[in-house]
Design a protein around this motif. Structure first.
Motif, PDB file in Angstrom:
ATOM      1  N   GLU A 120       0.829  -1.211   0.000  1.00  0.00           N
ATOM      2  CA  GLU A 120       0.000   0.000   0.000  1.00  0.00           C
ATOM      3  C   GLU A 120       0.863   1.260   0.000  1.00  0.00           C
ATOM      4  OE1 GLU A 120      -2.251  -3.388   0.955  1.00  0.00           O
ATOM      5  OE2 GLU A 120      -0.470  -2.625   2.020  1.00  0.00           O
ATOM      6  N   LYS A 121       1.985   1.225   0.757  1.00  0.00           N
ATOM      7  CA  LYS A 121       2.868   2.391   0.796  1.00  0.00           C
ATOM      8  C   LYS A 121       3.517   2.611  -0.561  1.00  0.00           C
ATOM      9  CE  LYS A 121       4.864   5.935   2.312  1.00  0.00           C
ATOM     10  NZ  LYS A 121       4.077   7.157   2.499  1.00  0.00           N
ATOM     11  N   LEU A 122       3.953   1.531  -1.210  1.00  0.00           N
ATOM     12  CA  LEU A 122       4.517   1.655  -2.548  1.00  0.00           C
ATOM     13  C   LEU A 122       3.476   2.213  -3.513  1.00  0.00           C
ATOM     14  CD1 LEU A 122       6.518   1.231  -4.834  1.00  0.00           C
ATOM     15  CD2 LEU A 122       6.002  -1.225  -4.777  1.00  0.00           C
ATOM     16  N   GLU A 123       2.257   1.735  -3.417  1.00  0.00           N
ATOM     17  CA  GLU A 123       1.200   2.235  -4.293  1.00  0.00           C
ATOM     18  C   GLU A 123       0.917   3.712  -4.035  1.00  0.00           C
ATOM     19  OE1 GLU A 123      -1.839  -0.562  -3.398  1.00  0.00           O
ATOM     20  OE2 GLU A 123      -1.079  -2.083  -4.793  1.00  0.00           O
ATOM     21  N   ASP A 124       1.016   4.144  -2.773  1.00  0.00           N
ATOM     22  CA  ASP A 124       0.847   5.571  -2.443  1.00  0.00           C
ATOM     23  C   ASP A 124       1.925   6.416  -3.125  1.00  0.00           C
ATOM     24  OD1 ASP A 124      -1.335   5.028  -0.875  1.00  0.00           O
ATOM     25  OD2 ASP A 124      -0.256   5.114   1.037  1.00  0.00           O
ATOM     26  N   VAL A 125       3.163   5.920  -3.082  1.00  0.00           N
ATOM     27  CA  VAL A 125       4.273   6.642  -3.714  1.00  0.00           C
ATOM     28  C   VAL A 125       4.064   6.719  -5.223  1.00  0.00           C
ATOM     29  CG1 VAL A 125       6.740   6.511  -4.254  1.00  0.00           C
ATOM     30  CG2 VAL A 125       5.961   6.167  -1.908  1.00  0.00           C
ATOM     31  N   ILE A 126       3.598   5.618  -5.822  1.00  0.00           N
ATOM     32  CA  ILE A 126       3.324   5.604  -7.268  1.00  0.00           C
ATOM     33  C   ILE A 126       2.282   6.661  -7.623  1.00  0.00           C
ATOM     34  CG2 ILE A 126       2.260   4.251  -9.124  1.00  0.00           C
ATOM     35  CD1 ILE A 126       3.634   1.774  -7.871  1.00  0.00           C
ATOM     36  N   GLN A 127       1.197   6.711  -6.867  1.00  0.00           N
ATOM     37  CA  GLN A 127       0.147   7.694  -7.149  1.00  0.00           C
ATOM     38  C   GLN A 127       0.670   9.116  -6.964  1.00  0.00           C
ATOM     39  OE1 GLN A 127      -2.628   7.058  -8.597  1.00  0.00           O
ATOM     40  NE2 GLN A 127      -2.422   4.830  -8.463  1.00  0.00           N
ATOM     41  N   GLN A 128       1.552   9.297  -5.992  1.00  0.00           N
ATOM     42  CA  GLN A 128       2.147  10.615  -5.767  1.00  0.00           C
ATOM     43  C   GLN A 128       2.976  11.043  -6.980  1.00  0.00           C
ATOM     44  OE1 GLN A 128       4.365  10.776  -2.117  1.00  0.00           O
ATOM     45  NE2 GLN A 128       5.153  12.834  -2.496  1.00  0.00           N
ATOM     46  N   ILE A 129       3.728  10.112  -7.561  1.00  0.00           N
ATOM     47  CA  ILE A 129       4.567  10.422  -8.718  1.00  0.00           C
ATOM     48  C   ILE A 129       3.714  10.770  -9.936  1.00  0.00           C
ATOM     49  CG2 ILE A 129       6.164   9.430 -10.408  1.00  0.00           C
ATOM     50  CD1 ILE A 129       7.392   7.802  -8.091  1.00  0.00           C
ATOM     51  N   VAL A 130       2.752   9.906 -10.270  1.00  0.00           N
ATOM     52  CA  VAL A 130       1.999  10.096 -11.513  1.00  0.00           C
ATOM     53  C   VAL A 130       1.050  11.286 -11.433  1.00  0.00           C
ATOM     54  CG1 VAL A 130       2.222   7.663 -12.128  1.00  0.00           C
ATOM     55  CG2 VAL A 130       0.183   8.425 -10.899  1.00  0.00           C
ATOM     56  N   SER A 131       0.516  11.565 -10.248  1.00  0.00           N
ATOM     57  CA  SER A 131      -0.432  12.679 -10.125  1.00  0.00           C
ATOM     58  C   SER A 131       0.243  14.027 -10.341  1.00  0.00           C
ATOM     59  CB  SER A 131      -1.104  12.651  -8.749  1.00  0.00           C
ATOM     60  OG  SER A 131      -0.163  12.842  -7.708  1.00  0.00           O
ATOM     61  N   ARG A 132       1.542  14.103 -10.046  1.00  0.00           N
ATOM     62  CA  ARG A 132       2.267  15.369 -10.219  1.00  0.00           C
ATOM     63  C   ARG A 132       2.360  15.790 -11.682  1.00  0.00           C
ATOM     64  NH1 ARG A 132       7.508  14.491  -6.185  1.00  0.00           N
ATOM     65  NH2 ARG A 132       6.390  14.696  -4.210  1.00  0.00           N
ATOM     66  N   VAL A 133       2.298  14.825 -12.593  1.00  0.00           N
ATOM     67  CA  VAL A 133       2.388  15.142 -14.023  1.00  0.00           C
ATOM     68  C   VAL A 133       1.079  14.822 -14.735  1.00  0.00           C
ATOM     69  CG1 VAL A 133       4.886  14.983 -14.241  1.00  0.00           C
ATOM     70  CG2 VAL A 133       3.524  12.903 -14.403  1.00  0.00           C
ATOM     71  N   ASN A 134      -0.015  14.842 -13.958  1.00  0.00           N
ATOM     72  CA  ASN A 134      -1.360  14.685 -14.514  1.00  0.00           C
ATOM     73  C   ASN A 134      -1.522  13.381 -15.284  1.00  0.00           C
ATOM     74  OD1 ASN A 134      -3.989  15.641 -14.779  1.00  0.00           O
ATOM     75  ND2 ASN A 134      -3.570  16.514 -16.806  1.00  0.00           N
ATOM     76  N   ARG A 135      -0.937  12.309 -14.770  1.00  0.00           N
ATOM     77  CA  ARG A 135      -1.108  10.989 -15.373  1.00  0.00           C
ATOM     78  C   ARG A 135      -1.968  10.135 -14.439  1.00  0.00           C
ATOM     79  NH1 ARG A 135       3.002  10.436 -19.503  1.00  0.00           N
ATOM     80  NH2 ARG A 135       3.011  12.534 -20.378  1.00  0.00           N
ATOM     81  N   THR A 136      -2.554   9.092 -14.997  1.00  0.00           N
ATOM     82  CA  THR A 136      -3.408   8.189 -14.227  1.00  0.00           C
ATOM     83  C   THR A 136      -2.922   6.761 -14.384  1.00  0.00           C
ATOM     84  OG1 THR A 136      -5.333   9.620 -14.550  1.00  0.00           O
ATOM     85  CG2 THR A 136      -5.762   7.344 -13.915  1.00  0.00           C
ATOM     86  N   VAL A 137      -2.842   6.032 -13.274  1.00  0.00           N
ATOM     87  CA  VAL A 137      -2.510   4.610 -13.332  1.00  0.00           C
ATOM     88  C   VAL A 137      -3.423   3.888 -12.335  1.00  0.00           C
ATOM     89  CG1 VAL A 137      -0.644   4.775 -11.611  1.00  0.00           C
ATOM     90  CG2 VAL A 137      -0.635   2.921 -13.290  1.00  0.00           C
ATOM     91  N   ASN A 138      -4.064   2.835 -12.807  1.00  0.00           N
ATOM     92  CA  ASN A 138      -4.980   2.065 -11.963  1.00  0.00           C
ATOM     93  C   ASN A 138      -5.141   0.669 -12.555  1.00  0.00           C
ATOM     94  OD1 ASN A 138      -6.790   2.459 -14.178  1.00  0.00           O
ATOM     95  ND2 ASN A 138      -7.445   4.403 -13.257  1.00  0.00           N
ATOM     96  N   GLU A 139      -6.051  -0.121 -12.002  1.00  0.00           N
ATOM     97  CA  GLU A 139      -6.235  -1.485 -12.485  1.00  0.00           C
ATOM     98  C   GLU A 139      -6.672  -1.521 -13.940  1.00  0.00           C
ATOM     99  OE1 GLU A 139      -5.597  -4.406 -10.633  1.00  0.00           O
ATOM    100  OE2 GLU A 139      -4.628  -2.883  -9.400  1.00  0.00           O
ATOM    101  N   ALA A 140      -7.457  -0.543 -14.349  1.00  0.00           N
ATOM    102  CA  ALA A 140      -7.913  -0.499 -15.743  1.00  0.00           C
ATOM    103  C   ALA A 140      -6.824  -0.019 -16.687  1.00  0.00           C
ATOM    104  CB  ALA A 140      -9.143   0.411 -15.855  1.00  0.00           C
ATOM    105  N   ASN A 141      -5.912   0.801 -16.168  1.00  0.00           N
ATOM    106  CA  ASN A 141      -4.803   1.346 -16.962  1.00  0.00           C
ATOM    107  C   ASN A 141      -3.518   1.125 -16.169  1.00  0.00           C
ATOM    108  OD1 ASN A 141      -3.347   2.856 -18.936  1.00  0.00           O
ATOM    109  ND2 ASN A 141      -3.517   4.682 -17.655  1.00  0.00           N
ATOM    110  N   PRO A 142      -2.985  -0.128 -16.166  1.00  0.00           N
ATOM    111  CA  PRO A 142      -1.916  -0.485 -15.223  1.00  0.00           C
ATOM    112  C   PRO A 142      -0.503  -0.104 -15.643  1.00  0.00           C
ATOM    113  CG  PRO A 142      -2.558  -2.411 -16.488  1.00  0.00           C
ATOM    114  CD  PRO A 142      -3.459  -1.296 -16.935  1.00  0.00           C
ATOM    115  N   ILE A 143      -0.318   0.474 -16.827  1.00  0.00           N
ATOM    116  CA  ILE A 143       1.025   0.839 -17.308  1.00  0.00           C
ATOM    117  C   ILE A 143       1.032   2.331 -17.632  1.00  0.00           C
ATOM    118  CG2 ILE A 143       2.790   0.449 -19.071  1.00  0.00           C
ATOM    119  CD1 ILE A 143       1.598  -2.344 -19.479  1.00  0.00           C
TER     120      ILE A 143
END
Length: 403
Positions: A120-143
């Motif tokens: 969960e902590k790793l996933e939090d860091v991932i969301q922090q990185i991608v949100s800064r550049v207006n990108r989205t990553v989730n189960e539907a768009n995993p890459i």
């Protein structure tokens, strides 16, 4: 005794992690009540919690400063990888799930010993990185591809397709770019080759840099940009902004936008190249061509935007020509002969880079593209500089050849 010490160390390490997590939870609870706080105030709260924890159970002095940094990085920065990002000797960070982090230093791979506290902590860091550049990553768009504030390249693959947990690869870029002179000192190229390329930039030659993954294409393009004459208007186009062009005032940086699924339309490299042509550029620099945008780039080079530059992945300079053909065909329904003529006309200089086994980067080949001979169905080249396989030296050749 050795086994007992190892077990004792493991238990102490687990205890320390649990203690750290408890402090972090208390800090999060305080922040939820207070809302947004500045960094100095957060550090003050961290110090207060460490002092309080030390009263309950003493914390050795040598552990307090690292604990303070760890807690701050966990709450405000990128957790356990923040220290690796700040270490200039680390050139790449590879996260294979929360408990396995590898790094590259001086071309060699090592296991870092750092771990995230949970998936969960790793996933939090991932969301922090991608949100800064207006990108989205989730189960539907995993890459997704993203970048850090310093331009470092980030690739993320989530558990939907990464079996052992989220995989993150960070290609770091230095805080300051390399000059051609510095690259010459590393042995990447010779002074003579560097002078030739400087002159090619000043003479507005269209230059294409090819090479494998991690061969230094972006670094090399940055170094070439330093020799663009002052007063020119430059438009850069990238999927994720990585270029750090040097000493250019009239510069517009464009970055593609991926669809977020929230109504925002995707803006592709092709869209940006077409827009750039209306922005009165002297030169257009495309960070990397990977698809049908290649055709738009070639047309831009062929319509008066001399001195443009780009990069692409390939095993050799000549293989790059075949890849350009394939990508250009993805961009439009043109005969192969017409595409080849566009390539032969658009590109003046091909520079191919190679990454060696010891991690060093080298200029392998510099070719002058003389055009495409439609009658014989071959590209015409002049080999200007070639790396001698026996001596390892980059030597001037000047030989004309066809392919």
């Amino acid at each position: 005794m050795g086994k007992a010490n190892k077990i004792r160390g493991t238990i102490e390490g687990q205890k320390q992690e649990e203690r750290e997590e408890e402090i972090r939870k208390r800090l999060i609870a305080r922040l939820e009540v207070l809302g947004a706080v500045e960094d100095p105030e957060l550090l003050k709260f961290i110090d207060e919690e460490i002092v309080g924890e030390n009263r309950r159970e003493p914390i050795p002095l040598e552990q307090r400063i690292p604990l303070r940094a760890t807690l701050f990085n966990s709450l405000r920065r990128l957790d356990v990888i923040q220290e690796l990002l700040e270490d200039e000797s680390v050139t790449e960070i590879m996260i294979n799930g929360p408990k396995s982090i590898f790094i590259e230093c001086k071309g060699q791979l090592f296991k870092s010993g750092k771990q995230f506290s949970s998936k969960e902590k790793l996933e939090d860091v991932i969301q922090q990185i991608v949100s800064r550049v207006n990108r989205t990553v989730n189960e539907a768009n995993p890459i997704v591809d993203a970048r850090l504030e310093d331009g470092s390249r980030v690739n993320v693959v989530l558990r939907a397709v990464a079996i052992d947990g989220p995989a993150v690869t960070i290609r770091k870029f230095g805080k300051t770019g390399f000059s051609l002179e510095q690259l010459t000192k590393t042995g990447m190229l010779t002074k003579e080759t560097a002078e030739f390329l400087k002159e090619s930039v000043r003479e507005r030659k269209n230059i294409f840099v090819s090479g494998g993954t991690g061969s230094g294409k972006t670094t090399f393009l940055n170094a070439l940009s330093a020799w663009i004459p002052a007063g020119e208007r430059i438009i850069t186009i990238e999927d994720s902004a990585e270029l750090k062009l040097q000493r250019l005032e009239n510069l517009v940086r464009l970055e593609a936008r991926h669809s977020t699924g929230e109504g925002e339309r995707e803006i592709t490299i092709r869209d940006l190249i077409k827009t750039a042509l209306r922005m009165r550029p002297n030169r257009i620099i495309v960070g990397e061509v990977r698809d049908g945008a290649c055709l738009d780039m070639l047309q831009a080079m062929n319509t008066g935007h001399d001195g443009s530059m780009s990069t692409g992945h390939s095993r050799s300079a000549k293989d790059m020509m075949a890849r350009l053909e394939t990508m250009a065909m993805m961009g439009g329904d043109l005969p192969l002969a017409a595409i080849r003529e566009q390539i032969g006309s658009a590109i003046d200089i091909m520079v191919h880079l190679k990454r060696c086994r010891d991690g060093s980067r080298q200029v392998e080949t510099v070719l002058e593209v003389l055009g495409y001979d439609r009658g014989r169905e071959v590209y015409c080249f002049r080999s200007l500089y070639e790396r001698n396989r026996e001596t390892g030296n980059l030597e001037k050749t000047g030989e004309r050849e066809n392919r």
